[in-house]
Design a protein around this motif. Structure first.
Motif, mmCIF file in Angstrom:
data_model
loop_
_atom_site.group_PDB
_atom_site.id
_atom_site.type_symbol
_atom_site.label_atom_id
_atom_site.label_comp_id
_atom_site.label_asym_id
_atom_site.label_seq_id
_atom_site.Cartn_x
_atom_site.Cartn_y
_atom_site.Cartn_z
ATOM 1 N N ASN A 629 0.821 -1.206 0.000
ATOM 2 C CA ASN A 629 0.000 0.000 0.000
ATOM 3 C C ASN A 629 0.859 1.261 0.000
ATOM 4 O OD1 ASN A 629 0.716 -0.305 2.869
ATOM 5 N ND2 ASN A 629 -0.728 1.388 3.190
ATOM 6 N N GLU A 630 2.185 1.083 0.023
ATOM 7 C CA GLU A 630 3.098 2.226 -0.005
ATOM 8 C C GLU A 630 4.127 2.017 -1.114
ATOM 9 O OE1 GLU A 630 4.465 4.454 3.630
ATOM 10 O OE2 GLU A 630 6.361 3.533 3.051
ATOM 11 N N PHE A 631 4.284 3.036 -1.951
ATOM 12 C CA PHE A 631 5.182 2.966 -3.095
ATOM 13 C C PHE A 631 6.125 4.163 -3.040
ATOM 14 C CE2 PHE A 631 1.168 1.036 -3.924
ATOM 15 C CZ PHE A 631 1.412 -0.083 -4.712
ATOM 16 N N ASN A 650 -10.629 4.619 -8.354
ATOM 17 C CA ASN A 650 -11.743 4.190 -7.494
ATOM 18 C C ASN A 650 -11.329 4.004 -6.036
ATOM 19 O OD1 ASN A 650 -13.309 3.918 -9.956
ATOM 20 N ND2 ASN A 650 -12.212 1.995 -10.291
ATOM 21 N N THR A 651 -10.413 4.866 -5.578
ATOM 22 C CA THR A 651 -9.932 4.750 -4.209
ATOM 23 C C THR A 651 -9.363 6.085 -3.742
ATOM 24 O OG1 THR A 651 -8.482 3.485 -2.730
ATOM 25 C CG2 THR A 651 -7.584 4.058 -4.886
ATOM 26 N N SER A 652 -9.254 6.234 -2.449
ATOM 27 C CA SER A 652 -8.516 7.366 -1.890
ATOM 28 C C SER A 652 -7.021 7.044 -1.916
ATOM 29 C CB SER A 652 -8.958 7.636 -0.454
ATOM 30 O OG SER A 652 -10.326 7.991 -0.400
ATOM 31 N N PHE A 653 -6.189 8.090 -1.900
ATOM 32 C CA PHE A 653 -4.743 7.884 -1.847
ATOM 33 C C PHE A 653 -4.085 9.187 -1.433
ATOM 34 C CE2 PHE A 653 -5.738 9.012 -6.245
ATOM 35 C CZ PHE A 653 -4.859 10.056 -6.505
ATOM 36 N N THR A 654 -2.822 9.099 -1.081
ATOM 37 C CA THR A 654 -2.023 10.307 -0.839
ATOM 38 C C THR A 654 -0.738 10.226 -1.646
ATOM 39 O OG1 THR A 654 -0.852 9.373 1.070
ATOM 40 C CG2 THR A 654 -2.910 10.554 1.515
ATOM 41 N N TYR A 723 -11.617 9.914 -2.059
ATOM 42 C CA TYR A 723 -12.585 9.372 -3.009
ATOM 43 C C TYR A 723 -13.940 9.199 -2.339
ATOM 44 C CZ TYR A 723 -14.463 6.287 -6.653
ATOM 45 O OH TYR A 723 -15.226 5.742 -7.649
ATOM 46 N N ALA A 724 -15.011 9.574 -3.040
ATOM 47 C CA ALA A 724 -16.350 9.538 -2.452
ATOM 48 C C ALA A 724 -16.847 8.125 -2.209
ATOM 49 C CB ALA A 724 -17.331 10.283 -3.365
ATOM 50 N N GLY A 725 -16.381 7.174 -3.005
ATOM 51 C CA GLY A 725 -16.851 5.799 -2.850
ATOM 52 C C GLY A 725 -18.224 5.600 -3.461
ATOM 53 N N GLY A 726 -18.765 4.396 -3.258
ATOM 54 C CA GLY A 726 -20.091 4.093 -3.778
ATOM 55 C C GLY A 726 -20.085 3.576 -5.202
ATOM 56 N N GLY A 727 -18.946 3.065 -5.671
ATOM 57 C CA GLY A 727 -18.862 2.552 -7.028
ATOM 58 C C GLY A 727 -17.650 3.080 -7.755
ATOM 59 N N ALA A 728 -17.600 2.801 -9.053
ATOM 60 C CA ALA A 728 -16.453 3.199 -9.861
ATOM 61 C C ALA A 728 -16.696 4.546 -10.530
ATOM 62 C CB ALA A 728 -16.179 2.138 -10.926
ATOM 63 N N GLY A 729 -15.625 5.319 -10.693
ATOM 64 C CA GLY A 729 -15.700 6.590 -11.411
ATOM 65 C C GLY A 729 -16.426 7.694 -10.679
ATOM 66 N N VAL A 789 9.266 10.419 -3.714
ATOM 67 C CA VAL A 789 7.816 10.571 -3.815
ATOM 68 C C VAL A 789 7.195 9.294 -3.287
ATOM 69 C CG1 VAL A 789 5.848 10.806 -5.375
ATOM 70 C CG2 VAL A 789 7.928 12.128 -5.795
ATOM 71 N N THR A 790 6.281 9.441 -2.363
ATOM 72 C CA THR A 790 5.626 8.281 -1.761
ATOM 73 C C THR A 790 4.132 8.324 -2.066
ATOM 74 O OG1 THR A 790 7.228 8.292 0.051
ATOM 75 C CG2 THR A 790 5.217 6.996 0.371
ATOM 76 N N ILE A 791 3.647 7.260 -2.673
ATOM 77 C CA ILE A 791 2.217 7.118 -2.939
ATOM 78 C C ILE A 791 1.675 6.067 -1.981
ATOM 79 C CG2 ILE A 791 0.471 6.474 -4.639
ATOM 80 C CD1 ILE A 791 2.408 7.405 -6.818
ATOM 81 N N THR A 792 0.636 6.441 -1.254
ATOM 82 C CA THR A 792 0.078 5.549 -0.236
ATOM 83 C C THR A 792 -1.385 5.274 -0.547
ATOM 84 O OG1 THR A 792 1.573 6.510 1.410
ATOM 85 C CG2 THR A 792 -0.275 5.186 2.231
ATOM 86 N N LEU A 793 -1.727 4.001 -0.614
ATOM 87 C CA LEU A 793 -3.108 3.559 -0.820
ATOM 88 C C LEU A 793 -3.668 3.028 0.491
ATOM 89 C CD1 LEU A 793 -2.603 1.526 -4.133
ATOM 90 C CD2 LEU A 793 -3.273 3.919 -3.910
ATOM 91 N N PRO A 794 -4.977 2.922 0.605
ATOM 92 C CA PRO A 794 -5.556 2.350 1.822
ATOM 93 C C PRO A 794 -5.078 0.916 2.041
ATOM 94 C CG PRO A 794 -7.243 3.422 0.507
ATOM 95 C CD PRO A 794 -6.016 3.365 -0.349
ATOM 96 N N LYS A 795 -4.939 0.515 3.268
ATOM 97 C CA LYS A 795 -4.536 -0.858 3.569
ATOM 98 C C LYS A 795 -5.691 -1.813 3.313
ATOM 99 C CE LYS A 795 -1.017 0.253 7.016
ATOM 100 N NZ LYS A 795 -0.565 0.051 8.421
#
Length: 796
Positions: A629-631, A650-654, A723-729, A789-795
């Protein structure tokens, strides 16, 4: 000591003499071209401790091509139907293709697999596409043996076979045969062209390429040939660049080693979307297609009969009712559709012109007579991947991401069609017209509109019945056997220690001198996305298409075996597959269905799968990033393909960037994708800026920017993408923080659901190709320093 030395010398002389006897015996079988690679042979003789006591010996004899083996230029164009080129009765002038046909043979029953990667795998291996593990395009691969995109070592390519037999080998243009998760600069490279046995590669790896700003690889090194003195060269175009490199390579081969035959595989991205061409070539076709696709299809059919391309009694296959009709378009959309076809025609005609330069080079070198040119006009039928009926301005945007083009936008930007800032693709019905006289299109492997394309073979030294048509059944797997027979090289039994799968195709050399020779390729199955058919002894059984060519997200069948109806055709009496006689011949249909299932089991076709874009999620394939989840990236980490990049859809990230700058410095920190879909965190005139593009439409671009520039020194820039969630896009909110302080935020109304790009990548510290917005341009290098540069996605 002296006694021991003499004994040692005696043993050495005896050993070399014995070895010489063995080598003399083995020389009788050298070279054994069925086992590759071939070790050089050397007759050693006596070797003593001194030169004067040793035999004079020759240098090791390295493998060379058989005496008289021809040069081979193998050309395959992309997404061109049977009825597009003038050589096969179509409306697009292809004088160099026509000239080859006049000096060679036209094959009017030549077949592909009906879609890109599978056709290309079959072409370069001589095996069926499932045997080559390429039952679908690389981005949609699944783990099953016929679909995993990992070409087995038991399936050597023509590049490997000819290289190991003494040819010089090269590949120019489109690849689309590297597994999606292996196409980054980190490799592995064993399935890249140079890993598959080709000595030189200059081209692109993905499904398509921007003609004006392509992402090119030279062997395994990323390059950007459209840049000149650090700026975009406005005169650059890919088709010319590919021809230039092919010409230079051929000239070098013959200048340095004139007796060594060459094999050049030339496969430009033309005429796959995006349809782009020089302005002056587009202008040549102004008004040429105002009559529309319905009338053009009829005109092509009538011309094909006049030219003898199809039999005089051949019928024009009916157009399925699902296709757009010209008279149903508004006046404005007729202008749009006509312009789209003008661009397509210009793209193909210009590509033919550039190929002509290669052919002229071969002639100037005195190699025309003994060069076999195999020119396949289409790796599948023309592409009807347009769900609107009036074309589109971004194929990926519409098919994968749900973009809806508007008549207003298209008319406003009509003059830009074919240029760098549109990625247009023509109407589904133009595609169908280009496949005349057959029905259906690319992806529909069950019908001739998807699989049958024009093919020409020219070889002046060997083919004497020039200008004729050959109507024996031919398939794309026949090309490798044809090349091998022409070169007097056997199909290898073992390559690099791996026992080889037998060739599925049969050589076409038998047809060169005899138009009436019985065909040797008598049985061939077809299958792509569960559309399937079998040809056997003049008959063809085909499934009725369940999903339309332009459906990117079709509803998958619960049972793709039982859910498909079948049709039956007697192609000996019905050249265009227009008369379904299944109802009158139920027993014959059952026989053909059983034959198909037997072939499918033999060639790893199971399981049938009629999903399409729904397979594209990189999480569906091997991924070195799985579980991460971390790059962490550093400046210059570039060309990271979407399958290997963090999945920021389709996700939150930093994104956290640690940088050091001087006042006013700017440049790209990190970007993914490009103008037609992508994101970028950068400095513009020193101001931290985040831009997001759902598409190329102005209303689909959002920019959030700090009102103040960074001061000189070290800073931490944080981009929070909620990301608001609730589906794609769905929508998202973007917030920029500098050293922990919020400096800007804004809403992004729509996000990318499926794919940012087919060719543009994730890059750190630089941006090549197209920019996310027109507020800056590529190349856009970071002027300061990026620590990381660090990109972090939800776990999870």
């Amino acid at each position: 000591m002296k006694k021991n030395f003499l004994l040692t010398g005696f043993i050495a002389v005896f050993s070399f003499t014995a070895m010489n006897a063995q080598e003399t015996t083995s020389s009788q079988n050298w070279p054994d071209r069925t086992v590759l690679p071939i070790e050089p042979y050397q007759k050693v003789g006596k070797i003593a401790p001194t030169i004067k006591d040793s035999d004079k010996i020759d240098w090791p004899k390295e493998i060379g091509a058989p005496e008289g083996a021809p040069n081979v230029l193998l050309i395959m164009i992309d997404d061109v139907g049977f009825g597009a080129s003038s050589a096969f009765g179509g409306p697009i002038p292809t004088p160099n293709f026509d000239a080859l046909a006049a000096n060679g043979l036209k094959y009017n029953r030549f077949h592909t697999t009906a879609v890109c990667s599978p056709s290309r795998a079959a072409l370069i291996t001589g095996r069926n596409h499932h045997t080559a593990a390429t039952g679908i395009i690389m981005e949609f691969s699944t783990p099953f043996p016929g679909y995993n995109s990992l070409v087995p070592k038991s399936v050597a390519t023509i590049g490997k076979i000819l290289t190991d037999n003494g040819y010089g080998t090269s590949w120019f243009g489109k690849n689309h045969n590297v597994p999606d998760w292996q196409s980054s600069p980190a490799g592995p490279f064993n399935l890249w062209p140079t890993g598959l046995g080709f000595e030189y590669f200059y081209g692109f790896l993905g499904a398509d390429a921007h003609q004006f700003r392509p992402a090119i690889m030279e062997n395994t090194k990323p390059i950007d040939p459209y840049l000149k003195d650090g700026k975009v060269d406005e005169d650059y175009i890919l088709d010319k660049d590919l021809a230039d490199h092919a010409i230079h390579w051929i000239q070098t081969q013959k200048a340095v080693s004139p007796k060594k035959p060459f094999f050049a595989y030339y496969t430009p991205g033309t005429a796959h979307a995006p349809h782009q061409a020089p302005k002056e070539w587009i202008a040549k076709f102004k008004g040429k297609f105002d009559q529309g696709f319905d009338k053009q299809r009829i005109a092509t059919y009538e011309n094909q009969k006049r030219l003898g391309i199809i039999p005089a009694d051949a019928k024009l296959a009916p157009t399925p009712n699902d296709y757009q009709k010209w008279d149903k378009l508004t006046p404005g959309l007729k202008k749009v559709a006509a312009r789209e076809m003008e661009v397509y025609a210009a793209m193909l005609a210009y590509c033919d012109y550039e190929i002509g330069r290669i052919l002229e080079t071969i002639k100037d070198l005195g190699e025309e007579n003994n060069t076999m040119v195999i020119f396949i006009m289409g790796d599948n039928g023309a592409s009807a991947e347009d769900p609107t009926g009036y074309g589109l301005t971004s194929e990926l945007g519409v098919l994968a991401n749900g973009l809806v083009d508007t008549e207003e936008y298209m008319l406003k930007h009509l003059d830009e069609f074919g240029g760098a800032w549109q990625a247009e693709h023509y109407s589904q019905s133009w595609a169908h017209a280009m496949n005349a006289p057959y029905q259906w299109d690319k992806k529909i492997a069950s019908h001739l509109g998807g699989s049958r394309t024009g093919m020409v073979i020219s070889w002046p030294a060997r083919i004497k019945q020039t200008g004729q048509v050959r109507s024996q059944f031919a398939h794309i797997t026949d090309i490798v056997p044809t090349i091998l027979e022409a070169a007097n090289i056997p199909a290898p039994k073992s390559v690099d220690g791996f026992k080889q799968e037998p060739m599925a195709g049969t050589s076409l050399v038998y047809s060169f001198d005899n138009a009436n020779a019985p065909e040797t390729h008598t049985t061939q199955y077809f299958e792509v996305i569960a559309n399937r058919a079998i040809y056997k002894d003049g008959w063809m059984a085909s499934t009725t298409p369940k999903n339309l060519p332009w459906q990117g997200h079709p509803v998958p069948s619960e049972d793709p075996v039982k859910d498909y109806k079948w049709e039956l055709y007697d192609l000996t009496k019905d050249f265009t597959q227009s008369n379904n006689i299944a109802a009158k011949n139920p027993e014959k249909l059952k026989e053909m269905q059983a034959a198909f299932m037997a072939e499918a089991a033999k060639y790893k076709v199971f399981p049938f799968d009629d999903r399409y874009i729904d397979r594209v999620n990189p999480e569906n394939r091997p991924n070195l990033n799985k579980g991460r989840n971390e790059f962490v990236y550093h400046e210059g980490n570039s060309r990271i393909t979407e399958g290997m990049a963090p999945n920021m859809k389709n996700t939150s990230f930093t994104i956290t960037a640690e940088v050091e700058v001087k006042a006013g410095e700017e440049g790209m920190i990190v970007t993914q994708g490009g103008y037609f879909g992508g994101l970028a965190l950068m400095l513009q005139k020193g101001k931290p800026t985040f831009s997001y593009a759902f598409s190329h439409y102005p209303e689909h671009k959002w920019t959030i920017q700090s009102p103040t520039a960074l001061t000189a020194g070290k800073h931490t820039i944080l981009l929070k993408f909620d990301y608001a969630g609730g589906g794609a896009g769905k929508p998202a909110k973007a917030t920029i923080l500098v050293d922990g302080n919020k400096v800007a935020e804004g809403d992004i109304a729509r996000t990318i659901p499926s794919r940012f790009s087919a060719d543009e990548t994730l890059d750190v510290g630089e941006d090549f190709g197209t920019p996310i917005t027109r507020d800056y341009d590529a190349p856009f290098f970071f002027q300061g320093e990026i620590e990381k540069v660090t990109i972090t996605l939800p776990k999870g």
